[in-house]
Design an enzyme around this catalytic site. Structure first.
Site, short mmCIF file in Angstrom:
data_model
loop_
_atom_site.label_atom_id
_atom_site.label_comp_id
_atom_site.label_asym_id
_atom_site.label_seq_id
_atom_site.Cartn_x
_atom_site.Cartn_y
_atom_site.Cartn_z
N LYS A 177 0.85 -1.19 0.00
CA LYS A 177 0.00 0.00 0.00
C LYS A 177 0.88 1.24 0.00
CE LYS A 177 -1.81 2.87 2.95
NZ LYS A 177 -1.91 4.08 2.13
N GLU A 252 10.00 1.42 10.41
CA GLU A 252 10.96 2.50 10.12
C GLU A 252 10.21 3.81 10.31
OE1 GLU A 252 14.06 2.06 9.52
OE2 GLU A 252 14.04 -0.11 9.23
N CYS A 286 13.33 11.35 5.96
CA CYS A 286 13.38 10.99 7.38
C CYS A 286 14.77 11.20 7.95
CB CYS A 286 12.94 9.54 7.56
SG CYS A 286 13.89 8.41 6.53
N GLU A 389 9.32 16.20 15.38
CA GLU A 389 9.63 16.11 13.95
C GLU A 389 8.74 17.07 13.16
OE1 GLU A 389 8.44 12.62 11.67
OE2 GLU A 389 10.46 12.51 10.82
P1 NDP Z 1 2.24 8.23 7.94
O1 NDP Z 1 2.64 7.50 9.16
O2 NDP Z 1 1.13 9.20 8.01
O3 NDP Z 1 1.87 7.21 6.78
C1 NDP Z 1 2.71 6.17 6.34
C2 NDP Z 1 1.88 5.12 5.64
O4 NDP Z 1 1.03 4.49 6.61
C3 NDP Z 1 0.95 5.69 4.58
O5 NDP Z 1 0.84 4.77 3.51
C4 NDP Z 1 -0.35 5.80 5.34
O6 NDP Z 1 -1.47 5.82 4.50
C5 NDP Z 1 -0.31 4.54 6.18
N1 NDP Z 1 -1.19 4.54 7.35
C6 NDP Z 1 -1.79 5.59 7.97
N2 NDP Z 1 -2.55 5.14 9.02
C7 NDP Z 1 -2.40 3.79 9.06
C8 NDP Z 1 -2.91 2.77 9.91
N3 NDP Z 1 -3.73 3.04 10.92
N4 NDP Z 1 -2.56 1.49 9.67
C9 NDP Z 1 -1.72 1.19 8.65
N5 NDP Z 1 -1.21 2.12 7.80
C10 NDP Z 1 -1.54 3.40 8.01
O7 NDP Z 1 3.58 8.90 7.40
P2 NDP Z 1 3.72 9.91 6.21
O8 NDP Z 1 3.20 9.27 4.96
O9 NDP Z 1 3.19 11.24 6.63
O10 NDP Z 1 5.32 9.97 6.07
C11 NDP Z 1 6.12 10.80 6.83
C12 NDP Z 1 6.71 10.08 8.02
O11 NDP Z 1 7.43 8.92 7.57
C13 NDP Z 1 7.71 10.92 8.77
O12 NDP Z 1 7.50 10.76 10.15
C14 NDP Z 1 9.05 10.32 8.38
O13 NDP Z 1 10.07 10.51 9.32
C15 NDP Z 1 8.70 8.88 8.22
N6 NDP Z 1 9.68 8.20 7.39
C16 NDP Z 1 10.55 7.31 7.97
C17 NDP Z 1 11.54 6.71 7.22
C18 NDP Z 1 12.49 5.73 7.83
O14 NDP Z 1 13.16 5.02 7.07
N7 NDP Z 1 12.62 5.65 9.14
C19 NDP Z 1 11.69 7.00 5.78
C20 NDP Z 1 10.71 7.93 5.28
C21 NDP Z 1 9.75 8.51 6.06
P3 NDP Z 1 -2.08 7.18 3.85
O15 NDP Z 1 -1.09 8.26 4.01
O16 NDP Z 1 -2.27 6.77 2.44
O17 NDP Z 1 -3.34 7.44 4.58
#
Ligand code: NDP
Length: 485
Positions: A177, A252, A286, A389
């Site tokens: 997803k 992650e 990130c 963050e």
């Molecule tokens: P989110 O946590 O909002 O979303 C990440 C993914 O999880 C999206 O596909 C989202 O869907 C999905 N999601 C949301 N709610 C749920 C749930 N309840 N159950 C399962 N999946 C869910 O992160 P962002 O997309 O806003 O990305 C930014 C964040 O990602 C930052 O905090 C960044 O630091 C972190 N990040 C970490 C990395 C690492 O390697 N440690 C690398 C890159 C980013 P949707 O958005 O489609 O609703």
């Protein structure tokens, strides 16, 4: 005349299919603020449907000779490479990132992910343990079954392929997803998978929101492995959903990464590296170093020169070849950035650069989500701006007196993803690297990535590691076979 928008459908069992509920979400181009395509707003029924396809594909796929599985991944890599320019443009439009960045970082790395795991599986061994004269043990590492892969919007194809490639390389089938904000290159990847002849059901992509599709994946009893990249708060929900099933989980998560500049650093390199680590992809990586700590004796010179370089970054239309700073991914994220810039001022910070939206670069982008590279000084190390963050083009710069003090400041946050140390003193580099609580420590560089190294975060930046052997082990189940002598 109303234009028909491209509809991004799910990819299940080798076919593009509409969501069962026939609902779609608007997909907005961040640079223009306008809807340019629509994406399936799927739910639990589509996840069920994809699980049935993934389950059916397991017996054949898991038994394919390794070299054949490798061949499929190599073909996928070659086909993405053939279409690199198309992918880079699509990624730039979908995310708002400069096209030059998508062309040189996102898409090449996605290709490398497939090539890396395609060849890694040809070179892995397995352990054997001899128990004196009693027995001989060997370890089988078998695919776990169906893996659920959930990824964020900042590096869409880069991060999704970083999960898909190892998962399918070792013989799992997957339900992936992407973020519903940036689904386009995942959709294009499905076309490539079909062209590469990947068997039906091995790769399934279900589009939609986290609460609908993401949570249906984490709660599905037949998906026993979850690899998630996203924010820490979402990661907590994922962990909670997986716990009752004892699913194998890799998380992650977010970061608030420190960047240390010591007085003995090569200042030119430290400034260039710090500007890049603060503002690459508009600060939406990130690993971005969002807290820069500078030794007092060089603080003023560093800040002046840093601002000088950051103010030269060319903001513009992401599709303009010269652009170095594109758009923020959506309005919610832009509002979050604005909130933290206001908060920083309430907390006593001084905006030394930026702090607001720039003039739109052109007519096309007049309603886009842009924000200037922003530098904040004068904050206490413990204020919210320095602990939470932001995930945007905002960096704080803080002076420090000595090594001991700065290590304590850097470690005193809930995150522990990455850090950068700028010094010419090798002993200091080793000392700081040992004591800093982050999963990656870069010395005199930033974002240098070798795909073999363990990658992940400490504390609330994550659980588990991706990359190289770690990923191959995560997506397999070790089984010990003990044979009496
Ligand atoms: P989110 O946590 O909002 O979303 C990440 C993914 O999880 C999206 O596909 C989202 O869907 C999905 N999601 C949301 N709610 C749920 C749930 N309840 N159950 C399962 N999946 C869910 O992160 P962002 O997309 O806003 O990305 C930014 C964040 O990602 C930052 O905090 C960044 O630091 C972190 N990040 C970490 C990395 C690492 O390697 N440690 C690398 C890159 C980013 P949707 O958005 O489609 O609703």
């Amino acid at each position: 005349m109303t234009q028909t928008l491209v509809r991004i459908n799910n990819f299940i069992n080798g076919e593009f299919v509409e969501p069962i509920n026939s609902r779609y979400l608007d997909n907005i181009e961040p640079a223009t603020g306008k809807t340019y395509s629509q994406v399936a707003d799927s739910d639990a029924y589509d996840v069920d449907f994809s699980v049935a396809a993934a389950e059916k594909a397991i017996p054949d796929w898991s038994k394919q000779p390794t070299a054949e599985r490798s061949g499929f991944l190599l073909r996928i890599a070659d086909l993405i490479e053939r279409d690199l320019e198309k992918f880079a443009r699509a990624e730039s439009i979908d995310t708002g990132k400069p096209i030059s960045l998508a062309r040189t970082l996102d898409i090449p790395r996605s290709i490398a992910n497939f090539r890396f795991f395609a060849t890694a599986i040809l070179h892995t061994g397995s352990e054997a343990h001899i128990t004196d004269n009693v027995a001989f043990n060997y370890t089988l590492r078998q695919p776990r079954g169906i893996a659920g892969l959930i990824s964020p919007w900042n590096l869409p194809l880069y991060l999704l392929s970083w999960k898909i490639a190892p998962a399918i390389a070792v013989g799992n089938t997957v339900i992936a997803k992407p973020s519903e904000l940036t689904p386009m290159t995942a959709y294009m990847l499905c076309e490539i998978a079909r062209e590469a002849g990947l068997p039906n059901g091995v790769l399934n992509i279900v589009h939609g929101t986290g609460p609908n599709v993401g949570s249906s994946i984490t709660a599905h009893p037949k998906i026993n492995t979850i690899s998630f990249t996203g924010g820490t708060a979402t990661g907590r929900k994922v962990a909670e959903a997986c716990a009752p099933f004892f699913k194998k989980v890799s998380l992650e998560l977010g970061g608030k990464n420190p960047n240390f500049v010591f007085a003995d650093a090569d200042l030119e390199a430290a400034i260039a590296g710090s500007v890049r680590s603060s503002f690459a992809n508009q600060g939406q990586v990130c690993l971005c170093g969002s807290r820069v700590f500078v030794e007092k004796s060089i603080y003023k010179e560093f800040v002046d020169r840093f601002i000088g370089q950051a103010s030269q970054l060319k903001q513009g239309d992401p599709l303009d070849e010269q652009t170095e700073q594109g758009a923020i991914v959506n309005k919610t994220q832009l509002d979050k950035v604005k909130f933290y810039v206001d908060l920083a001022q309430k907390e006593g910070g001084k905006i030394a650069l930026g702090g607001s939206a720039p003039q739109p670069p052109n007519e096309r982008c007049c309603e886009g989500y842009f924000f200037q590279p922003t530098v904040i000084t004068g904050l206490s190390v413990s204020c919210r701006t320095n602990r939470e963050e932001i995930f945007g083009p905002v960096v704080t710069i803080t002076p420090f007196d000595n090594e001991e003090e700065v290590i304590n400041h850097a470690n005193d946050v809930e995150y522990g993803l990455s850090s950068s140390v700028w010094t010419q003193n090798l002993s200091r580099a080793h000392r700081v690297a040992e004591r800093i609580n982050t999963g990656t420590v870069w010395v005199n560089c930033w974002l240098v990535r070798d795909l073999r190294v363990p990658f992940g975060g400490m504390k609330q930046s994550g659980v588990g590691r991706e990359g190289g052997e770690e990923a191959l082990r995560f997506f397999t189940e070790p089984k010990n076979v003990c044979i009496a002598k």
